[in-house]
Design an enzyme around this catalytic site. Structure first.
Site, PDB file in Angstrom:
ATOM      1  N   LYS A 573      24.137  61.741  70.755  1.00  0.00           N
ATOM      2  CA  LYS A 573      24.768  61.601  72.073  1.00  0.00           C
ATOM      3  C   LYS A 573      23.805  60.974  73.093  1.00  0.00           C
ATOM      4  CE  LYS A 573      27.741  65.688  71.339  1.00  0.00           C
ATOM      5  NZ  LYS A 573      29.136  65.218  71.447  1.00  0.00           N
ATOM      6  N   THR A 678      36.027  63.797  74.262  1.00  0.00           N
ATOM      7  CA  THR A 678      37.225  64.144  75.028  1.00  0.00           C
ATOM      8  C   THR A 678      36.873  64.329  76.503  1.00  0.00           C
ATOM      9  OG1 THR A 678      36.839  66.379  74.203  1.00  0.00           O
ATOM     10  CG2 THR A 678      38.648  65.157  73.208  1.00  0.00           C
ATOM     11  N   LYS A 682      38.579  63.437  80.452  1.00  0.00           N
ATOM     12  CA  LYS A 682      38.662  64.381  81.578  1.00  0.00           C
ATOM     13  C   LYS A 682      38.038  63.777  82.839  1.00  0.00           C
ATOM     14  CE  LYS A 682      38.409  68.001  78.142  1.00  0.00           C
ATOM     15  NZ  LYS A 682      37.514  68.904  77.386  1.00  0.00           N
TER      16      LYS A 682
HETATM   17  C1  GL9 Z   1      33.722  66.499  67.267  1.00  0.00           C
HETATM   18  C2  GL9 Z   1      33.281  65.100  67.640  1.00  0.00           C
HETATM   19  O1  GL9 Z   1      31.882  65.035  67.635  1.00  0.00           O
HETATM   20  C3  GL9 Z   1      33.858  64.614  68.974  1.00  0.00           C
HETATM   21  O2  GL9 Z   1      33.563  63.259  69.146  1.00  0.00           O
HETATM   22  C4  GL9 Z   1      35.374  64.815  68.991  1.00  0.00           C
HETATM   23  O3  GL9 Z   1      35.897  64.450  70.246  1.00  0.00           O
HETATM   24  C5  GL9 Z   1      35.690  66.267  68.696  1.00  0.00           C
HETATM   25  C6  GL9 Z   1      37.179  66.527  68.644  1.00  0.00           C
HETATM   26  O4  GL9 Z   1      37.795  65.674  67.736  1.00  0.00           O
HETATM   27  O5  GL9 Z   1      35.138  66.646  67.427  1.00  0.00           O
HETATM   28  N1  GL9 Z   1      33.338  66.791  65.907  1.00  0.00           N
HETATM   29  C7  GL9 Z   1      32.519  67.845  65.826  1.00  0.00           C
HETATM   30  O6  GL9 Z   1      32.045  68.346  64.811  1.00  0.00           O
HETATM   31  N2  GL9 Z   1      32.304  68.318  67.080  1.00  0.00           N
HETATM   32  C8  GL9 Z   1      32.988  67.565  67.977  1.00  0.00           C
HETATM   33  O7  GL9 Z   1      32.997  67.764  69.167  1.00  0.00           O
HETATM   34  N3  GL9 Z   1      31.508  69.370  67.351  1.00  0.00           N
HETATM   35  C9  GL9 Z   1      31.874  70.607  67.699  1.00  0.00           C
HETATM   36  O8  GL9 Z   1      32.390  70.861  68.775  1.00  0.00           O
HETATM   37  C10 GL9 Z   1      31.640  71.694  66.718  1.00  0.00           C
END
Ligand code: GL9
Length: 841
Positions: A573, A678, A682
């Site tokens: 990130k 997401t 927001k």
């Molecule tokens: C995640 C992705 O990293 C995000 O980019 C995505 O928006 C969300 C929802 O689809 O899923 N995948 C993942 O393992 N996480 C994400 O946020 N992590 C956790 O929250 C555990």
């Protein structure tokens, strides 16, 4: 539907059937009654916490009435249901949401006022339900909101963790983790002590022929742990539908719990058994995008899958339908690979317990399940060791091997010449020890696999699941771009903006149909409207500045540009890119003349997010942000031009304060690594602009709102592989400005340079996997462009309004309708009372 009460006695029931409050006076009456009797308090010792509890109980009564009716209606309709299996539900607070959906917030506000309380303070007493890590868990919560609001018959299934995600404190710049015991008072759950399911572990598999000559496979002599249901009502907005979220709690099974040990004086051992059983649902694993392979985690997964499936099957059996109808009555969505064992468990039940032939059973299984993938990061793809599964779930391991065998036979017939293919797609990885690739098992056991944003869905087809596209064809793989609920993320978090929008659009209908926002484009040149728009943003920034002051002691100027990056701390990130950019800015300010400084737009760089407790690099990033803040915030040369803030303990309710207050937010992952994101949605929905890479949903946000309204930078996903290769095998040149930042860190400007050497050497010495140096120049230039653009407030506000107007696509309502159409094959269940219900805001 059968009733337990005979006809003649039903009159009395109907006469006294609960209705809940409907006016301000009734609200007060019910709240005071709950405070005095349910809570045993009085007006002499009613603090804000007690006022919260009483208010919550009053609203809960209202919800429960609709909840009971909804469950009856769904049982009566006897049609297909959706089951959303997720190890994480990041719900946040429930009271404000209940008020919005029940529709009596104004009555509560006035009622509480007369009782001596401010509704905002009362709402803030609630402890967040933080049963999730980040985006994946919050997505599940948004989905529940949309499923109920759209009247789908849907249940969520999860675990009732005693401890949610840890609370984060910052001590001397370091993250410290504090356990999150959140169940001291939780009015939103209903223990169902009569709804229990015994779940088995360990034991052995006995195959034999019975007296009638039938082949029997029996898994026996295991340890039994009991799952107890806790139900949480999930109200929809603008409808009487209240769905159910069922969370399982573990306890020692009555049969198992050894009372003999008590009698024989082995009191401690008996208690230890009990505690061991309770451990299963004790804590949420705090890793985001990371698989740790711990035995207890596998136990959690099976415990929850088994309990949920048995519950679903029990419900199905009441309808007395034949098994082949199961997929017409039941759609199960797997939120990532965490619930993949449900596939194996259903096959086991059908074959071993129900005596259904393997292929017929397998057809039922694959028609029932859908699998959502949420990441391509290799370290997040779950792989469980074969010996561990053998030990814990011996029969399931056999079934996994059989599933794999039939699958590989099929592949071999289709691709006789591709010998490597079998090894590549096998569920079993021939490593030391062997492992089970859960994603492959999930694909093979589901009828649809989806990614969560267009780029991500394309990437899974061309990279990690490429072979499966060859095997099954492209139609098995689809995209459902994520969404967010506008109820929480616009109306609740930003009530003034919601109100302003409603005043222009004529109603709050946009909260149900977010595409209506497009009418806002008619007002982009309306001076008064723009002024109000800007004032609301400013007021939200003042509110955040107050929070920052009380949480960190740092005073920030709300007139400055608020630049926000809040999300889990992770190298992909790239919070390190952000903080290096901040240091670069700091050095630039130090070198400026007084004249030049006057021209610069003052800025507050705001960070927030938790690091997994074992993730050293992430913790180092937090430490660096705080140390940079210590120096910059106390530098007289800098003053208001730059402040650096780390807001501790980022969670859902903090997000509701932070997001509406942002001018620019950062979504700057290495291209191809963030599946969707997401919070990007927001922030834009709240009138913030974004700086981002061409990654995840950023791409679709840009398409919707227009390139001129987004600050994009950095390398493209398709170039990442080559760049990484060149770092190792080419002549790896570090960006010269980034080198100056490193020199400053090494000089000790931000304290002991050794503390940060791992961050620097990841880039200088270890191949810069996340392309921080490659993107640094483009990032800094784009930040300069943001400064320039911000100076023209009129243009900035126009961009903000236009962006909000074009965000309709990103509601989770759209997203849920897509799942319903393309994966679940299910229609909403219409609610008759709907018209009569709720003038809601
Ligand atoms: C995640 C992705 O990293 C995000 O980019 C995505 O928006 C969300 C929802 O689809 O899923 N995948 C993942 O393992 N996480 C994400 O946020 N992590 C956790 O929250 C555990």
């Amino acid at each position: 539907v059968e009733s337990s009460i005979p006809e003649p006695q039903r009159e009395a029931w109907k006469k006294y059937s609960a209705t809940g409050f409907k006016s301000k006076d009734d609200f007060q009456k019910e709240t005071v009654r709950h405070i005095e009797t349910t809570l045993a308090r009085s007006l002499f010792n009613c603090d804000e916490k007690a006022a919260y509890s009483g208010t919550a109980l009053a609203f809960r009564d209202r919800l429960i009435i609709d909840w009971n009716k909804t469950q009856q209606r769904q049982t009566f309709a006897d049609q297909k249901r959706i089951y959303y299996l997720s190890l994480e539900f990041l719900m946040g607070r429930a009271l404000d949401n209940a008020m919005l959906n029940v529709g009596l917030k104004t009555a509560a506000k006035e009622g509480l006022g007369e009782l001596g309380f401010r509704i905002e303070d009362v709402i803030q007493q609630e402890h967040d339900a933080a049963l999730g890590n980040g985006g994946l868990g919050r997505l599940a919560a948004c989905f529940l909101d949309s499923l109920a609001s759209l009247n789908y018959a849907a249940w969520g299934y999860g675990l009732r963790y005693r401890y949610g995600i840890f609370k984060q404190e910052i001590e001397n710049g370091y993250q410290v983790e504090i356990p999150d015991y959140w169940l001291d008072f939780n009015p939103w759950e209903f223990p169902r002590n009569d709804v229990t399911i015994d779940v088995q572990f360990y034991g052995w598999v006995n195959k034999y022929t019975d007296d009638e000559g039938k082949q029997i496979t029996s898994w026996q002599d295991g340890e039994i742990v009991t799952a107890v249901a806790y139900d949480v009502p999930i109200p929809g907005y603008g409808t009487a539908t209240v769905n159910n979220l069922r969370l399982w709690s573990s306890k020692a099974s009555a049969g198992e719990f050894d009372f003999a040990k008590f009698n024989s004086g082995e009191y401690e051992n008996a208690v230890a058994d009990e505690q061991r059983a309770e451990t299963i649902s004790a804590v949420l694993y705090p890793n985001d995008n990371m698989d740790r392979g711990k035995e207890l985690r596998l136990k959690q997964q099976y415990f929850w899958c088994a309990a949920s499936l048995h519950d679903i099957i029990r419900r199905f059996k009441k309808s007395k339908r034949p098994w082949k109808d199961f997929p017409e009555q039941v759609a199960i969505q797997l939120n990532d690979t965490h619930p993949t064992l449900a596939i194996v468990e259903l096959q086991r039940i059908l074959v071993d317990l129900e005596g259904i032939e393997w292929n017929a059973a397998w057809e039922i299984v694959t028609k029932t399940f859908g699998y959502t993938n949420h990441t391509v990061l290799p370290e997040a793809l779950e792989k469980w060791s074969v010996p561990l599964i053998q030990h814990l779930l011996p029969r399931h391991l056999q079934i996994i091997y059989d599933i794999n065998l039939y699958f590989l036979q099929q592949v071999e017939r289709r691709f006789p010449k591709d010998r490597d293919m079998l090894g590549r797609v096998s569920i079993i990885e021939e490593s030391q020890p062997k492992t089970v690739r859960m994603a492959y098992l999930a694909i093979i056991g589901s009828h649809k696999v989806n990614g969560v944003a267009e780029l991500h869905s394309d990437l899974i087809k061309t990279t990690i699941f490429k072979d499966f596209v060859k095997i099954y064809g492209p139609d098995k793989f689809t995209n459902v771009t994520n969404g967010i609920t506008p109820r929480r993320w616009l109306h609740q978090a930003n009530p003034r903006l919601s109100e302003l929008i409603a005043s222009k659009l004529g109603s709050y209908e946009f909260l149900k149909d977010l595409t209506l926002l497009n009418k806002l484009e008619n007002f982009v040149d309306d001076k008064d409207f723009k002024k109000e728009w800007a004032e609301i943003k400013y007021a939200n920034k003042v509110r955040l500045a107050q929070h920052i002051l009380s949480a960190t002691g740092i005073s920030v100027n709300p007139k400055a540009l608020f630049d926000v990056q809040v999300k889990r701390i992770h190298e992909y990130k790239r919070q390190q890119l952000n903080i290096f950019g901040v240091i670069h800015r700091y050095l630039a300010i130090k070198n400026m003349s007084a004249e030049e400084r006057k021209k610069l737009a003052p800025r507050v760089s705001i960070f927030g997010g938790k690091a997994a407790p074992g993730y050293w690099m992430a913790k180092t990033i937090i430490h660096l942000v705080n140390k940079v803040g210590d120096v910059v915030n106390n530098d007289k040369d800098v003053g208001d031009l730059l402040k650096v803030v780390f807001i501790p303990d980022y969670n859902v309710s903090k997000a509701e304060i932070i997001i509406p207050a942002s001018d620019i937010s950062e979504h700057i992952s290495t291209a191809g690594t963030e599946a969707s994101g997401t919070s990007n949605m927001k922030f834009v929905l709240n009138g913030g602009l974004v700086i981002g890479t061409l990654d995840g949903a950023n791409i679709e946000i840009t398409r919707e709102i227009g390139e001129q309204n987004v600050f994009l930078f950095g390398n493209l996903s398709e170039d990442v592989e080559d760049l990484r290769h060149n770092h190792f095998y080419g002549n790896h040149q570090i960006d010269p400005e980034l080198n100056k930042v490193f020199d400053e860190i090494k000089k000790g400007t931000f304290g002991d340079e050794g503390a940060f050497s791992s961050l620097v050497s990841a880039i200088l010495d270890h191949g810069d996997y996340y392309l921080v140096s490659d993107d640094f120049n483009s990032y800094c230039k784009t930040q300069d462009l943001i400064d320039e653009t911000y100076k023209n407030q009129d243009e900035w506000v126009s961009k903000s309004i236009t962006s909000v107007a074009r965000m309709g696509f990103f509601t989770s309502d759209r997203c849920i309708n897509e799942y319903a159409d393309s994966i679940w094959n299910i229609e909403p269940l219409q609610v008759k009372e709907e018209a009569e219900v709720r003038s809601r805001t």
